[in-house]
Design a protein around this motif. Structure first.
Motif, short mmCIF file in Angstrom:
data_model
loop_
_atom_site.label_atom_id
_atom_site.label_comp_id
_atom_site.label_asym_id
_atom_site.label_seq_id
_atom_site.Cartn_x
_atom_site.Cartn_y
_atom_site.Cartn_z
N LEU A 22 1.48 9.15 -5.99
CA LEU A 22 1.71 10.55 -5.62
C LEU A 22 2.98 11.15 -6.22
O LEU A 22 2.98 12.28 -6.66
N CYS B 123 0.84 -1.21 0.00
CA CYS B 123 0.00 0.00 0.00
C CYS B 123 0.87 1.25 0.00
O CYS B 123 0.61 2.21 -0.73
N ALA B 124 1.91 1.25 0.82
CA ALA B 124 2.82 2.40 0.88
C ALA B 124 3.55 2.58 -0.45
O ALA B 124 3.68 3.70 -0.96
N ARG C 231 1.09 3.93 -3.00
CA ARG C 231 0.82 5.35 -2.71
C ARG C 231 1.94 6.23 -3.24
O ARG C 231 1.70 7.27 -3.85
N GLU C 232 3.17 5.82 -3.03
CA GLU C 232 4.31 6.59 -3.53
C GLU C 232 4.33 6.63 -5.05
O GLU C 232 4.61 7.67 -5.64
#
Length: 64
Positions: free
Chosen positions: A22, A14-15, A18-19
């Protein structure tokens, strides 16, 4: 990614996703493997596997 339950795989992915979204404007698709397999099997059964594969192909794979 694979491994024993509770080791942080989902949290890490998930992290990472997300990176990618974004910071790099990637289109990502996150789903558990069992759901993806169910979707693929259902699409094959309903004779629309090509359509689903094209939909999945829309997500970025710039570095594959």
């Amino acid at each position: 990614m694979f491994g024993l339950p509770g080791r942080g795989k989902s949290h890490f992915l998930c992290a990472l996703g997300r990176e990618l979204v974004l910071r790099h404007a990637y289109a990502v698709y996150f789903t558990p493997t069992f759901k993806l397999v169910q979707q693929l099997l259902a699409a094959r059964r309903e004779l629309c596997l090509d359509k689903l594969l094209k939909k999945l192909d829309r997500f970025d794979r710039r570095h594959c």
